[in-house]
Design a protein around this motif. Structure first.
Motif, PDB file in Angstrom:
ATOM      1  N   ARG A 431      -6.651  16.485  -2.177  1.00 56.13           N
ATOM      2  CA  ARG A 431      -5.535  17.320  -1.713  1.00 56.13           C
ATOM      3  C   ARG A 431      -5.508  18.637  -2.487  1.00 56.13           C
ATOM      4  O   ARG A 431      -5.561  18.669  -3.711  1.00 56.13           O
ATOM      5  CB  ARG A 431      -4.205  16.594  -1.892  1.00 56.13           C
ATOM      6  N   GLY A 432      -5.452  19.741  -1.738  1.00 55.37           N
ATOM      7  CA  GLY A 432      -5.306  21.042  -2.370  1.00 55.37           C
ATOM      8  C   GLY A 432      -6.559  21.600  -3.007  1.00 55.37           C
ATOM      9  O   GLY A 432      -6.481  22.541  -3.790  1.00 55.37           O
ATOM     10  N   ILE A 433      -7.734  21.038  -2.687  1.00 53.29           N
ATOM     11  CA  ILE A 433      -8.963  21.605  -3.237  1.00 53.29           C
ATOM     12  C   ILE A 433      -9.882  22.017  -2.090  1.00 53.29           C
ATOM     13  O   ILE A 433      -9.772  21.522  -0.976  1.00 53.29           O
ATOM     14  CB  ILE A 433      -9.682  20.645  -4.216  1.00 53.29           C
ATOM     15  N   ASP A 434     -10.763  22.958  -2.379  1.00 53.07           N
ATOM     16  CA  ASP A 434     -11.562  23.570  -1.330  1.00 53.07           C
ATOM     17  C   ASP A 434     -12.720  22.680  -0.901  1.00 53.07           C
ATOM     18  O   ASP A 434     -13.033  21.674  -1.537  1.00 53.07           O
ATOM     19  CB  ASP A 434     -12.097  24.923  -1.804  1.00 53.07           C
ATOM     20  N   VAL A 435     -13.384  23.092   0.185  1.00 50.75           N
ATOM     21  CA  VAL A 435     -14.432  22.269   0.787  1.00 50.75           C
ATOM     22  C   VAL A 435     -15.615  22.046  -0.159  1.00 50.75           C
ATOM     23  O   VAL A 435     -16.198  20.961  -0.191  1.00 50.75           O
ATOM     24  CB  VAL A 435     -14.892  22.880   2.125  1.00 50.75           C
ATOM     25  N   GLY A 436     -15.961  23.062  -0.952  1.00 52.45           N
ATOM     26  CA  GLY A 436     -17.070  22.885  -1.890  1.00 52.45           C
ATOM     27  C   GLY A 436     -16.748  21.850  -2.952  1.00 52.45           C
ATOM     28  O   GLY A 436     -17.570  20.977  -3.261  1.00 52.45           O
ATOM     29  N   ALA A 437     -15.541  21.926  -3.530  1.00 54.85           N
ATOM     30  CA  ALA A 437     -15.120  20.952  -4.537  1.00 54.85           C
ATOM     31  C   ALA A 437     -14.962  19.564  -3.927  1.00 54.85           C
ATOM     32  O   ALA A 437     -15.234  18.545  -4.576  1.00 54.85           O
ATOM     33  CB  ALA A 437     -13.816  21.398  -5.189  1.00 54.85           C
ATOM     34  N   LYS A 438     -14.517  19.519  -2.647  1.00 53.44           N
ATOM     35  CA  LYS A 438     -14.395  18.223  -1.981  1.00 53.44           C
ATOM     36  C   LYS A 438     -15.743  17.517  -1.921  1.00 53.44           C
ATOM     37  O   LYS A 438     -15.847  16.325  -2.231  1.00 53.44           O
ATOM     38  CB  LYS A 438     -13.855  18.415  -0.554  1.00 53.44           C
ATOM     39  N   VAL A 439     -16.764  18.242  -1.513  1.00 55.60           N
ATOM     40  CA  VAL A 439     -18.093  17.633  -1.403  1.00 55.60           C
ATOM     41  C   VAL A 439     -18.554  17.115  -2.762  1.00 55.60           C
ATOM     42  O   VAL A 439     -19.168  16.044  -2.856  1.00 55.60           O
ATOM     43  CB  VAL A 439     -19.102  18.634  -0.805  1.00 55.60           C
ATOM     44  N   GLU A 440     -18.230  17.849  -3.830  1.00 52.08           N
ATOM     45  CA  GLU A 440     -18.598  17.376  -5.177  1.00 52.08           C
ATOM     46  C   GLU A 440     -17.863  16.080  -5.524  1.00 52.08           C
ATOM     47  O   GLU A 440     -18.442  15.180  -6.147  1.00 52.08           O
ATOM     48  CB  GLU A 440     -18.295  18.470  -6.200  1.00 52.08           C
ATOM     49  N   ILE A 441     -16.590  15.976  -5.133  1.00 49.13           N
ATOM     50  CA  ILE A 441     -15.836  14.737  -5.355  1.00 49.13           C
ATOM     51  C   ILE A 441     -16.447  13.603  -4.541  1.00 49.13           C
ATOM     52  O   ILE A 441     -16.596  12.465  -5.025  1.00 49.13           O
ATOM     53  CB  ILE A 441     -14.350  14.923  -4.986  1.00 49.13           C
ATOM     54  N   TYR A 442     -16.829  13.890  -3.296  1.00 47.90           N
ATOM     55  CA  TYR A 442     -17.436  12.859  -2.455  1.00 47.90           C
ATOM     56  C   TYR A 442     -18.764  12.376  -3.045  1.00 47.90           C
ATOM     57  O   TYR A 442     -19.078  11.174  -3.010  1.00 47.90           O
ATOM     58  CB  TYR A 442     -17.677  13.407  -1.043  1.00 47.90           C
ATOM     59  N   GLN A 443     -19.539  13.295  -3.581  1.00 45.51           N
ATOM     60  CA  GLN A 443     -20.802  12.900  -4.191  1.00 45.51           C
ATOM     61  C   GLN A 443     -20.567  12.037  -5.429  1.00 45.51           C
ATOM     62  O   GLN A 443     -21.339  11.115  -5.715  1.00 45.51           O
ATOM     63  CB  GLN A 443     -21.625  14.150  -4.525  1.00 45.51           C
ATOM     64  N   LEU A 444     -19.487  12.328  -6.148  1.00 47.01           N
ATOM     65  CA  LEU A 444     -19.117  11.495  -7.294  1.00 47.01           C
ATOM     66  C   LEU A 444     -18.738  10.092  -6.827  1.00 47.01           C
ATOM     67  O   LEU A 444     -19.124   9.090  -7.453  1.00 47.01           O
ATOM     68  CB  LEU A 444     -17.959  12.136  -8.039  1.00 47.01           C
ATOM     69  N   ILE A 445     -18.002  10.001  -5.715  1.00 47.76           N
ATOM     70  CA  ILE A 445     -17.651   8.686  -5.157  1.00 47.76           C
ATOM     71  C   ILE A 445     -18.920   7.920  -4.805  1.00 47.76           C
ATOM     72  O   ILE A 445     -19.031   6.708  -5.077  1.00 47.76           O
ATOM     73  CB  ILE A 445     -16.738   8.858  -3.925  1.00 47.76           C
ATOM     74  N   ASN A 446     -19.888   8.601  -4.203  1.00 48.65           N
ATOM     75  CA  ASN A 446     -21.169   7.953  -3.894  1.00 48.65           C
ATOM     76  C   ASN A 446     -21.850   7.428  -5.147  1.00 48.65           C
ATOM     77  O   ASN A 446     -22.390   6.315  -5.162  1.00 48.65           O
ATOM     78  CB  ASN A 446     -22.102   8.952  -3.190  1.00 48.65           C
ATOM     79  N   ALA A 447     -21.826   8.244  -6.207  1.00 42.86           N
ATOM     80  CA  ALA A 447     -22.467   7.829  -7.456  1.00 42.86           C
ATOM     81  C   ALA A 447     -21.774   6.605  -8.048  1.00 42.86           C
ATOM     82  O   ALA A 447     -22.431   5.706  -8.592  1.00 42.86           O
ATOM     83  CB  ALA A 447     -22.458   8.988  -8.455  1.00 42.86           C
ATOM     84  N   LEU A 448     -20.441   6.576  -7.938  1.00 42.82           N
ATOM     85  CA  LEU A 448     -19.696   5.428  -8.465  1.00 42.82           C
ATOM     86  C   LEU A 448     -20.056   4.142  -7.730  1.00 42.82           C
ATOM     87  O   LEU A 448     -20.338   3.110  -8.354  1.00 42.82           O
ATOM     88  CB  LEU A 448     -18.192   5.690  -8.346  1.00 42.82           C
ATOM     89  N   THR A 449     -20.046   4.194  -6.399  1.00 50.37           N
ATOM     90  CA  THR A 449     -20.345   2.970  -5.650  1.00 50.37           C
ATOM     91  C   THR A 449     -21.819   2.578  -5.790  1.00 50.37           C
ATOM     92  O   THR A 449     -22.139   1.386  -5.796  1.00 50.37           O
ATOM     93  CB  THR A 449     -19.978   3.143  -4.164  1.00 50.37           C
ATOM     94  N   ALA A 450     -22.706   3.561  -5.932  1.00 46.38           N
ATOM     95  CA  ALA A 450     -24.128   3.246  -6.113  1.00 46.38           C
ATOM     96  C   ALA A 450     -24.367   2.517  -7.426  1.00 46.38           C
ATOM     97  O   ALA A 450     -25.318   1.723  -7.549  1.00 46.38           O
ATOM     98  CB  ALA A 450     -24.961   4.532  -6.066  1.00 46.38           C
ATOM     99  N   SER A 451     -23.498   2.752  -8.415  1.00 46.56           N
ATOM    100  CA  SER A 451     -23.651   2.079  -9.714  1.00 46.56           C
ATOM    101  C   SER A 451     -22.824   0.804  -9.815  1.00 46.56           C
ATOM    102  O   SER A 451     -22.654   0.241 -10.900  1.00 46.56           O
ATOM    103  CB  SER A 451     -23.278   3.046 -10.851  1.00 46.56           C
ATOM    104  N   GLY A 452     -22.276   0.358  -8.653  1.00 44.01           N
ATOM    105  CA  GLY A 452     -21.598  -0.937  -8.630  1.00 44.01           C
ATOM    106  C   GLY A 452     -20.099  -0.894  -8.800  1.00 44.01           C
ATOM    107  O   GLY A 452     -19.456  -1.938  -8.921  1.00 44.01           O
ATOM    108  N   HIS A 453     -19.506   0.308  -8.816  1.00 46.86           N
ATOM    109  CA  HIS A 453     -18.053   0.408  -8.901  1.00 46.86           C
ATOM    110  C   HIS A 453     -17.439   0.174  -7.523  1.00 46.86           C
ATOM    111  O   HIS A 453     -18.116   0.262  -6.498  1.00 46.86           O
ATOM    112  CB  HIS A 453     -17.635   1.794  -9.410  1.00 46.86           C
ATOM    113  N   ALA A 454     -16.151  -0.095  -7.511  1.00 50.65           N
ATOM    114  CA  ALA A 454     -15.400  -0.254  -6.266  1.00 50.65           C
ATOM    115  C   ALA A 454     -14.362   0.851  -6.186  1.00 50.65           C
ATOM    116  O   ALA A 454     -13.745   1.202  -7.197  1.00 50.65           O
ATOM    117  CB  ALA A 454     -14.715  -1.622  -6.222  1.00 50.65           C
TER     118      ALA A 454
END
Length: 508
Positions: A431-454
């Motif tokens: 919420r309240g962040i731009d599209v470029g920063a959003k994609v970086e957050i999404y990539q972080l979510i991918n990294a978390l789940t790839a390492s076994g986080h939920a």
């Protein structure tokens, strides 16, 4: 262009030329231009940190520029304070509303200039004037209602009415749709179009690219404190993204699915009298479970209860096989549960502290021995996570309050990475962040789940829920009303469940 529809190519009502603003160690604006014609919606677009907030604070009198000039009706003006902006007919509606919660709607609309009779405040006249303003913006609110009782959407309309009470010719709206539902956005846009047709000029800041063509006439794009270009509002979204971030973004929602493991979080029969009831779900290692629903459906309340921030009356929460005691945040953290709250500034950060201190908030207790905090160890861990997340800062000693919204959000998430939380609850993570920063957050979510986080992700942004979830839980009136696979599900499918007419939470 629609701005020329009725008003021709009129001379600018407001013009900013070559604006420059420097803070210690940071050039916030470096030659920014903006022109505003009578009766148009001019969208201001840019990443967090691009200079949008600094620009509107100069126009509203909160900051003074170090260079450049501002003209109104072709005449140079010196806006030294908010009062100067008001006298020039410039009103600003910030994301954090400038209303006094303890006062009534009428008192807020007349703040500082109440009508008087025989030297006393004329309450009846004040309420009549307030009613006329509220009718103008199409909101049915009793002027005698305390602002504290209003929802976000009605507060927004009161802010617009307040600007009209000041005879605003220029209305600056900073992320006005960030916390509104689809229906509330439609009502807001109706008011914005009405004001535009009456000749009010509107500066509209949004991170929702789909809104630009719907409500805007022209777009000024800022990047790194500079004006990049001015384009029509119907410019394709891909081109707007490229102009804004300086590079194309191939995928707006780059979800990478991974193999699911064991259930790390199990919630069974969770209930809180009058708020939510019989909520049951699980989140497995390697998956993102999205939670959708209208404002007031109980999503945030369930998240806070699961984390132990609020108590619950029934049910249980189990993390990695360990049943958590209700209302015990420390136990939740010890079990490996983390919460990124929707209000990052109010609940997720210590704004007066620096980046290193904020990243170490969760682990400070564990890093304390004999009453002393291992600050060197904390700083090393903070530096590692800051580099991993690509937090844009002058250094770990920079105050968090001076970071852009996207980088503040990275800090909020980063403190849980320092703590190695296995299950992360993200409440409105972009919420309240731009599209470029959003994609970086999404990539972080991918990294978390790839390492076994939920990850349990609550979001009011339906494209985000559909694009970044593996499964979607839908809530309505405090109940879980359905579960959908993200693949093949449409926004209409989610909304059909979200508006389900169910019985509210039962008293226990």
């Amino acid at each position: 262009m629609r701005a020329e529809r009725d008003h021709g190519v009129s001379a600018e009502i407001l013009k900013a030329e070559g604006l420059r603003k420097v803070f210690p160690g940071v050039v916030a604006l470096d030659g920014v231009d903006l022109s505003l014609r009578p009766g148009e919606v001019h969208v201001l677009l840019g990443e967090n940190g691009a200079g949008k907030s600094t620009l509107i604070k100069i126009l509203s009198g909160a900051y003074r520029p170090d260079g450049g000039r501002v003209s109104v009706d072709g005449q140079p003006v010196d806006i030294r304070a908010a009062g100067d902006a008001q006298r020039l007919g410039i009103a600003t509606i910030y994301q954090e509303f400038n209303l006094v919660p303890q006062l009534t709607v009428a008192e807020n609309l007349a703040l500082g200039r109440p009508p008087r009779r025989f030297g006393l405040v004329d309450k009846k006249r004040m309420e009549r004037q307030a009613k006329a303003l509220l009718d103008r913006v199409g909101v049915d609110v009793d002027p005698a209602t305390p602002v504290s009782r209003l929802g976000i959407a009605r507060m927004q309309m009161v802010e617009i009415a307040k600007a009209l009470a000041l005879d605003a010719r220029v209305l600056i709206m900073d992320e006005p749709t960030a916390v509104l539902t689809t229906g509330e956005v439609a009502k807001l846009f109706t008011i914005v179009r009405q004001l535009r047709d009456e000749g009010v000029s509107i500066v509209f800041i949004t991170h929702h690219l789909e809104e630009i063509a719907e409500i805007g006439d022209r777009v000024t794009v800022l990047r790194d404190g500079r004006s990049v270009t001015e384009v029509p509002a119907d410019t394709p979204q891909d081109e707007l993204v490229r102009l804004m971030v300086g590079r194309p973004i191939d995928q707006q929602f780059p979800r990478q699915t991974t193999e699911r493991g064991e259930a790390l979080l199990k919630v069974s029969g969770l209930g809180r009298r009058g708020v939510f009831d019989d909520v049951t779900f699980e989140v497995r290692a390697g998956e993102v479970v999205g939670v959708a629903g209208l404002v007031g459906a109980g999503r945030t309340e369930v998240a806070r209860a699961v984390f132990g921030a609020d108590r619950y009356d029934a049910g249980e929460v189990v993390v990695r096989g360990n049943r958590l005691a209700p209302g015990d945040v420390h136990a939740a953290m010890e079990a490996g549960l983390g919460l990124v709250p929707e209000d990052r500034k109010g609940q997720g950060l210590v704004l007066g502290a620096d980046v290193a201190e904020n990243l170490g908030l969760v682990t400070m207790r564990a890093a304390t021995r004999a009453g002393f905090v291992d600050r060197a160890g904390q700083r090393r861990a903070a530096a590692k996570v800051a580099e991993q997340l690509g937090i844009r800062m002058t250094g770990l000693d920079q105050e968090v309050r001076t970071l852009s919204g996207g980088n503040q959000q990275k800090v909020v998430i980063g403190k849980w990475l320092v703590a190695d939380a296995g299950v992360l609850i993200l409440d409105e993570p972009t919420r309240g962040i731009d599209v470029g920063a959003k994609v970086e957050i999404y990539q972080l979510i991918n990294a978390l789940t790839a390492s076994g986080h939920a990850v349990l992700m609550i979001s009011s942004d339906l494209p985000e829920v559909l694009g970044m979830s593996d499964r979607i839980l839908v809530m309505a009136r405090g109940r879980l009303v359905g579960e959908l696979p993200a693949a093949g599900t449409t926004q209409d499918d989610v909304m059909a469940l979200a508006v389900t007419d169910v019985e509210g939470p039962r008293a226990k």
